[in-house]
Design a protein around this motif. Structure first.
Motif, PDB file in Angstrom:
ATOM      1  N   ARG A  39     -18.415 -13.834 -64.967  1.00  0.00           N
ATOM      2  CA  ARG A  39     -18.124 -13.685 -63.530  1.00  0.00           C
ATOM      3  C   ARG A  39     -17.220 -12.489 -63.268  1.00  0.00           C
ATOM      4  O   ARG A  39     -17.431 -11.730 -62.317  1.00  0.00           O
ATOM      5  CB  ARG A  39     -17.482 -14.963 -62.978  1.00  0.00           C
ATOM      6  N   ARG A  40     -16.211 -12.295 -64.111  1.00  0.00           N
ATOM      7  CA  ARG A  40     -15.263 -11.195 -63.926  1.00  0.00           C
ATOM      8  C   ARG A  40     -15.975  -9.844 -64.020  1.00  0.00           C
ATOM      9  O   ARG A  40     -15.768  -8.958 -63.196  1.00  0.00           O
ATOM     10  CB  ARG A  40     -14.147 -11.298 -64.971  1.00  0.00           C
ATOM     11  N   VAL A  41     -16.820  -9.687 -65.019  1.00  0.00           N
ATOM     12  CA  VAL A  41     -17.543  -8.424 -65.191  1.00  0.00           C
ATOM     13  C   VAL A  41     -18.560  -8.234 -64.064  1.00  0.00           C
ATOM     14  O   VAL A  41     -18.671  -7.141 -63.495  1.00  0.00           O
ATOM     15  CB  VAL A  41     -18.223  -8.354 -66.575  1.00  0.00           C
ATOM     16  N   ALA A  42     -19.276  -9.292 -63.712  1.00  0.00           N
ATOM     17  CA  ALA A  42     -20.262  -9.199 -62.629  1.00  0.00           C
ATOM     18  C   ALA A  42     -19.576  -8.826 -61.315  1.00  0.00           C
ATOM     19  O   ALA A  42     -20.088  -7.991 -60.557  1.00  0.00           O
ATOM     20  CB  ALA A  42     -21.010 -10.524 -62.491  1.00  0.00           C
ATOM     21  N   ASP A  43     -18.423  -9.410 -61.051  1.00  0.00           N
ATOM     22  CA  ASP A  43     -17.672  -9.064 -59.842  1.00  0.00           C
ATOM     23  C   ASP A  43     -17.278  -7.590 -59.843  1.00  0.00           C
ATOM     24  O   ASP A  43     -17.411  -6.901 -58.832  1.00  0.00           O
ATOM     25  CB  ASP A  43     -16.421  -9.938 -59.706  1.00  0.00           C
ATOM     26  N   ALA A  44     -16.789  -7.114 -60.981  1.00  0.00           N
ATOM     27  CA  ALA A  44     -16.350  -5.716 -61.075  1.00  0.00           C
ATOM     28  C   ALA A  44     -17.511  -4.744 -60.869  1.00  0.00           C
ATOM     29  O   ALA A  44     -17.323  -3.651 -60.331  1.00  0.00           O
ATOM     30  CB  ALA A  44     -15.693  -5.465 -62.430  1.00  0.00           C
ATOM     31  N   LEU A  45     -18.704  -5.155 -61.268  1.00  0.00           N
ATOM     32  CA  LEU A  45     -19.882  -4.296 -61.128  1.00  0.00           C
ATOM     33  C   LEU A  45     -20.594  -4.488 -59.792  1.00  0.00           C
ATOM     34  O   LEU A  45     -21.578  -3.797 -59.509  1.00  0.00           O
ATOM     35  CB  LEU A  45     -20.869  -4.571 -62.269  1.00  0.00           C
ATOM     36  N   GLY A  46     -20.116  -5.455 -59.002  1.00  0.00           N
ATOM     37  CA  GLY A  46     -20.798  -5.762 -57.756  1.00  0.00           C
ATOM     38  C   GLY A  46     -22.153  -6.408 -57.982  1.00  0.00           C
ATOM     39  O   GLY A  46     -23.070  -6.259 -57.187  1.00  0.00           O
ATOM     40  N   ARG A  47     -22.283  -7.117 -59.095  1.00  0.00           N
ATOM     41  CA  ARG A  47     -23.555  -7.737 -59.483  1.00  0.00           C
ATOM     42  C   ARG A  47     -23.385  -9.249 -59.622  1.00  0.00           C
ATOM     43  O   ARG A  47     -23.792  -9.849 -60.615  1.00  0.00           O
ATOM     44  CB  ARG A  47     -24.040  -7.145 -60.812  1.00  0.00           C
ATOM     45  N   GLN A  48     -22.796  -9.867 -58.607  1.00  0.00           N
ATOM     46  CA  GLN A  48     -22.513 -11.294 -58.663  1.00  0.00           C
ATOM     47  C   GLN A  48     -23.778 -12.117 -58.876  1.00  0.00           C
ATOM     48  O   GLN A  48     -23.762 -13.094 -59.630  1.00  0.00           O
ATOM     49  CB  GLN A  48     -21.790 -11.751 -57.388  1.00  0.00           C
ATOM     50  N   ASP A  49     -24.882 -11.742 -58.207  1.00  0.00           N
ATOM     51  CA  ASP A  49     -26.133 -12.495 -58.388  1.00  0.00           C
ATOM     52  C   ASP A  49     -26.616 -12.435 -59.831  1.00  0.00           C
ATOM     53  O   ASP A  49     -27.057 -13.436 -60.385  1.00  0.00           O
ATOM     54  CB  ASP A  49     -27.228 -11.966 -57.454  1.00  0.00           C
ATOM     55  N   ALA A  50     -26.508 -11.255 -60.441  1.00  0.00           N
ATOM     56  CA  ALA A  50     -26.921 -11.114 -61.841  1.00  0.00           C
ATOM     57  C   ALA A  50     -26.024 -11.953 -62.745  1.00  0.00           C
ATOM     58  O   ALA A  50     -26.501 -12.582 -63.699  1.00  0.00           O
ATOM     59  CB  ALA A  50     -26.887  -9.648 -62.265  1.00  0.00           C
ATOM     60  N   GLY A  51     -24.728 -11.988 -62.448  1.00  0.00           N
ATOM     61  CA  GLY A  51     -23.809 -12.811 -63.232  1.00  0.00           C
ATOM     62  C   GLY A  51     -24.137 -14.284 -63.118  1.00  0.00           C
ATOM     63  O   GLY A  51     -24.154 -15.010 -64.119  1.00  0.00           O
ATOM     64  N   ARG A  52     -24.410 -14.730 -61.889  1.00  0.00           N
ATOM     65  CA  ARG A  52     -24.782 -16.141 -61.699  1.00  0.00           C
ATOM     66  C   ARG A  52     -26.077 -16.460 -62.438  1.00  0.00           C
ATOM     67  O   ARG A  52     -26.217 -17.529 -63.039  1.00  0.00           O
ATOM     68  CB  ARG A  52     -24.913 -16.453 -60.213  1.00  0.00           C
ATOM     69  N   GLY A  53     -27.022 -15.515 -62.416  1.00  0.00           N
ATOM     70  CA  GLY A  53     -28.286 -15.729 -63.129  1.00  0.00           C
ATOM     71  C   GLY A  53     -28.087 -15.822 -64.625  1.00  0.00           C
ATOM     72  O   GLY A  53     -28.697 -16.657 -65.301  1.00  0.00           O
TER      73      GLY A  53
END
Length: 76
Positions: A39-53
């Motif tokens: 979640r932390r990395v996905a948030d930093a990249l603006g890729r929250q959907d990819a992180g959740r997936g």
């Protein structure tokens, strides 16, 4: 830049001063920790959907994995 542990503080300061985003992740000792890091990395990249997936895929695989270890050997 992804930072797991340690690192020269002066280097980190210099990178940040030059506009490099430094994202720190924690030592994941369990799957909740892995999820938090994703979640932390996905948030930093603006890729929250990819992180959740990615987390959903991991959870699905874990749920379908055969149990191993002492609990798997117990008879009911």
């Amino acid at each position: 830049m992804l930072r797991y542990w340690g690192g020269e503080p002066r280097l980190l300061t210099a990178l940040e001063r030059r506009g490099v985003t430094v994202v720190g992740i924690e030592d994941a000792t369990d799957f909740d920790g892995v999820r938090a890091n994703v979640r932390r990395v996905a948030d930093a990249l603006g890729r929250q959907d990819a992180g959740r997936g990615l987390i959903a895929d991991m959870d699905e695989r874990l749920a379908s994995a055969p149990e191993q270890g002492p609990r798997a050997r117990r008879s009911t």
